[in-house]
Design an enzyme around this catalytic site. Structure first.
Site, PDB file in Angstrom:
ATOM      1  N   ASN A 115       5.477  -8.361  -4.137  1.00 29.33           N
ATOM      2  CA  ASN A 115       4.251  -8.963  -3.609  1.00 29.33           C
ATOM      3  C   ASN A 115       3.249  -9.092  -4.765  1.00 29.33           C
ATOM      4  O   ASN A 115       2.857  -8.085  -5.367  1.00 29.33           O
ATOM      5  CB  ASN A 115       3.689  -8.077  -2.496  1.00 29.33           C
ATOM      6  CG  ASN A 115       2.483  -8.694  -1.803  1.00 29.33           C
ATOM      7  OD1 ASN A 115       1.603  -9.243  -2.459  1.00 29.33           O
ATOM      8  ND2 ASN A 115       2.427  -8.570  -0.495  1.00 29.33           N
ATOM      9  N   ARG A 153     -12.166 -13.093 -12.477  1.00 33.12           N
ATOM     10  CA  ARG A 153     -12.803 -13.757 -13.612  1.00 33.12           C
ATOM     11  C   ARG A 153     -12.934 -15.262 -13.428  1.00 33.12           C
ATOM     12  O   ARG A 153     -13.540 -15.938 -14.262  1.00 33.12           O
ATOM     13  CB  ARG A 153     -12.018 -13.472 -14.902  1.00 33.12           C
ATOM     14  CG  ARG A 153     -12.067 -12.026 -15.357  1.00 33.12           C
ATOM     15  CD  ARG A 153     -13.473 -11.570 -15.702  1.00 33.12           C
ATOM     16  NE  ARG A 153     -14.016 -12.239 -16.854  1.00 33.12           N
ATOM     17  CZ  ARG A 153     -13.934 -11.792 -18.090  1.00 33.12           C
ATOM     18  NH1 ARG A 153     -13.304 -10.646 -18.331  1.00 33.12           N
ATOM     19  NH2 ARG A 153     -14.470 -12.460 -19.086  1.00 33.12           N
ATOM     20  N   HIS A 198       0.544 -13.580   0.394  1.00 37.05           N
ATOM     21  CA  HIS A 198      -0.193 -13.593   1.667  1.00 37.05           C
ATOM     22  C   HIS A 198      -1.455 -14.433   1.463  1.00 37.05           C
ATOM     23  O   HIS A 198      -2.480 -13.918   1.010  1.00 37.05           O
ATOM     24  CB  HIS A 198      -0.557 -12.166   2.074  1.00 37.05           C
ATOM     25  CG  HIS A 198      -1.164 -12.054   3.437  1.00 37.05           C
ATOM     26  ND1 HIS A 198      -1.003 -10.945   4.232  1.00 37.05           N
ATOM     27  CD2 HIS A 198      -1.948 -12.911   4.153  1.00 37.05           C
ATOM     28  CE1 HIS A 198      -1.650 -11.123   5.366  1.00 37.05           C
ATOM     29  NE2 HIS A 198      -2.231 -12.312   5.335  1.00 37.05           N
ATOM     30  N   ARG A 217      -4.505 -15.517   2.521  1.00 35.43           N
ATOM     31  CA  ARG A 217      -5.540 -15.308   3.541  1.00 35.43           C
ATOM     32  C   ARG A 217      -6.537 -16.471   3.545  1.00 35.43           C
ATOM     33  O   ARG A 217      -6.729 -17.137   2.518  1.00 35.43           O
ATOM     34  CB  ARG A 217      -6.268 -13.995   3.286  1.00 35.43           C
ATOM     35  CG  ARG A 217      -5.391 -12.767   3.505  1.00 35.43           C
ATOM     36  CD  ARG A 217      -6.167 -11.475   3.268  1.00 35.43           C
ATOM     37  NE  ARG A 217      -5.303 -10.321   3.483  1.00 35.43           N
ATOM     38  CZ  ARG A 217      -5.058  -9.769   4.669  1.00 35.43           C
ATOM     39  NH1 ARG A 217      -5.621 -10.284   5.749  1.00 35.43           N
ATOM     40  NH2 ARG A 217      -4.266  -8.726   4.775  1.00 35.43           N
ATOM     41  N   GLU A 274       3.716 -14.420   3.956  1.00 32.39           N
ATOM     42  CA  GLU A 274       3.294 -13.653   5.112  1.00 32.39           C
ATOM     43  C   GLU A 274       1.866 -14.024   5.489  1.00 32.39           C
ATOM     44  O   GLU A 274       1.100 -14.522   4.652  1.00 32.39           O
ATOM     45  CB  GLU A 274       3.403 -12.144   4.841  1.00 32.39           C
ATOM     46  CG  GLU A 274       2.532 -11.644   3.707  1.00 32.39           C
ATOM     47  CD  GLU A 274       2.679 -10.157   3.449  1.00 32.39           C
ATOM     48  OE1 GLU A 274       3.741  -9.587   3.795  1.00 32.39           O
ATOM     49  OE2 GLU A 274       1.740  -9.560   2.907  1.00 32.39           O
ATOM     50  N   THR A 294      -6.278  -5.230   4.606  1.00 29.50           N
ATOM     51  CA  THR A 294      -4.830  -5.287   4.451  1.00 29.50           C
ATOM     52  C   THR A 294      -4.202  -5.090   5.820  1.00 29.50           C
ATOM     53  O   THR A 294      -4.889  -4.745   6.782  1.00 29.50           O
ATOM     54  CB  THR A 294      -4.329  -4.210   3.463  1.00 29.50           C
ATOM     55  OG1 THR A 294      -2.935  -4.395   3.213  1.00 29.50           O
ATOM     56  CG2 THR A 294      -4.586  -2.813   3.995  1.00 29.50           C
ATOM     57  N   HIS A 352       4.667  -1.666   3.113  1.00 25.61           N
ATOM     58  CA  HIS A 352       3.312  -1.120   3.135  1.00 25.61           C
ATOM     59  C   HIS A 352       3.331   0.323   2.641  1.00 25.61           C
ATOM     60  O   HIS A 352       3.903   1.206   3.266  1.00 25.61           O
ATOM     61  CB  HIS A 352       2.661  -1.178   4.525  1.00 25.61           C
ATOM     62  CG  HIS A 352       1.167  -1.249   4.435  1.00 25.61           C
ATOM     63  ND1 HIS A 352       0.477  -2.451   4.434  1.00 25.61           N
ATOM     64  CD2 HIS A 352       0.231  -0.295   4.300  1.00 25.61           C
ATOM     65  CE1 HIS A 352      -0.821  -2.221   4.327  1.00 25.61           C
ATOM     66  NE2 HIS A 352      -0.990  -0.919   4.236  1.00 25.61           N
ATOM     67  N   ASP A 353       2.704   0.515   1.492  1.00 28.15           N
ATOM     68  CA  ASP A 353       2.550   1.829   0.863  1.00 28.15           C
ATOM     69  C   ASP A 353       3.864   2.474   0.427  1.00 28.15           C
ATOM     70  O   ASP A 353       3.925   3.683   0.203  1.00 28.15           O
ATOM     71  CB  ASP A 353       1.769   2.794   1.758  1.00 28.15           C
ATOM     72  CG  ASP A 353       0.290   2.459   1.806  1.00 28.15           C
ATOM     73  OD1 ASP A 353      -0.144   1.564   1.058  1.00 28.15           O
ATOM     74  OD2 ASP A 353      -0.452   3.087   2.602  1.00 28.15           O
TER      75      ASP A 353
END
Length: 238
Positions: free
Chosen positions: A7, A18, A43, A45, A70, A100, A190-191
């Site tokens: 990811n 920046r 992802h 968004r 995703e 998240t 995730h994590d």
């Protein structure tokens, strides 16, 4: 074999801070593949805080492994997937302002919504994976919807790993067994990190894919991107 999808959202976050094109997201994606990554996950968004709509189209042109997009299935997301035709579309229930992903879909309460979306994405050529909590009922709901895979939300596993890894992984094993019984593929994310990944793989040997971003990119600051990807691949080689 469990595939590692990298990811690259955090790479885009750094670039956006920046306002220019350094680091270059496309080049990083190429490097991730060259270094052994077996997929690229993004992802996009609505607020474009990291991956932008343009990034999706740029990456579509160059990703040679599996491209996974995703997101929450609003019309913007649907259009991106239909036009870029990634290998996989992963549906997450995030509100637009969520930092998240922090929960899976209720596949029972949202069955009608997800059924139509799943059919539409599959018609565009995408494999559909639905982000769910490690609950056999939610996995069964995903199967009834017509999804191809589920992605198990692994933050609770990561949070409980140090205290009692067997208790932490137990619901994931049960959810994975239900998925296998129903003919669903199994992803996870995730994590996940170098500390907890191997045990998850050992306990769910039929895991198809893990999507890892934050920990992997953070580790790359210390170990380098090529070395880090190889380290994660070794954790999956069990």
């Amino acid at each position: 074999m469990t595939k590692l999808s990298v990811n690259i959202n955090k790479v885009a976050t750094l670039r956006n801070s920046r306002g220019h094109d350094n680091p270059n997201v496309v080049q990083v994606a190429k490097d991730c593949e060259r270094f052994g990554g077996q997929g690229i996950t993004v992802h996009p968004r609505p607020d474009e805080r990291h991956i932008t709509k343009k990034d999706c189209y740029d990456l579509f042109e160059i990703v040679t492994t599996e491209f996974n997009i995703e997101g929450y299935p609003d019309e913007r997301y649907m259009k991106i997937v239909e036009e870029t035709k990634p290998a996989q579309a992963t549906l997450v229930p995030d509100a637009p302002d969520a930092i998240t992903s922090n929960a899976g879909w209720d596949t029972v309460a949202n069955a009608e919504l997800l059924k139509g979306i799943t059919k539409r994405l599959q018609a565009a050529g995408a494999r559909v994976s639905i982000f769910v909590d490690p609950d056999p009922v939610m996995v069964e709901g995903a199967a009834k919807i017509g999804a191809d895979r589920v992605e198990l939300y692994t933050e609770p596993y990561a949070d409980g790993y140090e205290a009692d890894r067997e208790a932490a992984v137990k619901p994931y094993v049960e959810a994975a067994e239900k998925a296998k019984e129903l003919g669903l593929g199994i992803n996870a994310g995730h994590d996940l990190d170098l500390n907890n990944l191997r045990y998850l793989k050992e306990r769910i040997p039929n895991l198809d894919e893990v999507s890892i971003g934050h920990a992997l990119i953070s580790d790359a600051l210390y170990f380098g991107l090529e070395n880090t990807i190889q380290m994660y691949l070794r954790e999956l080689d069990v």
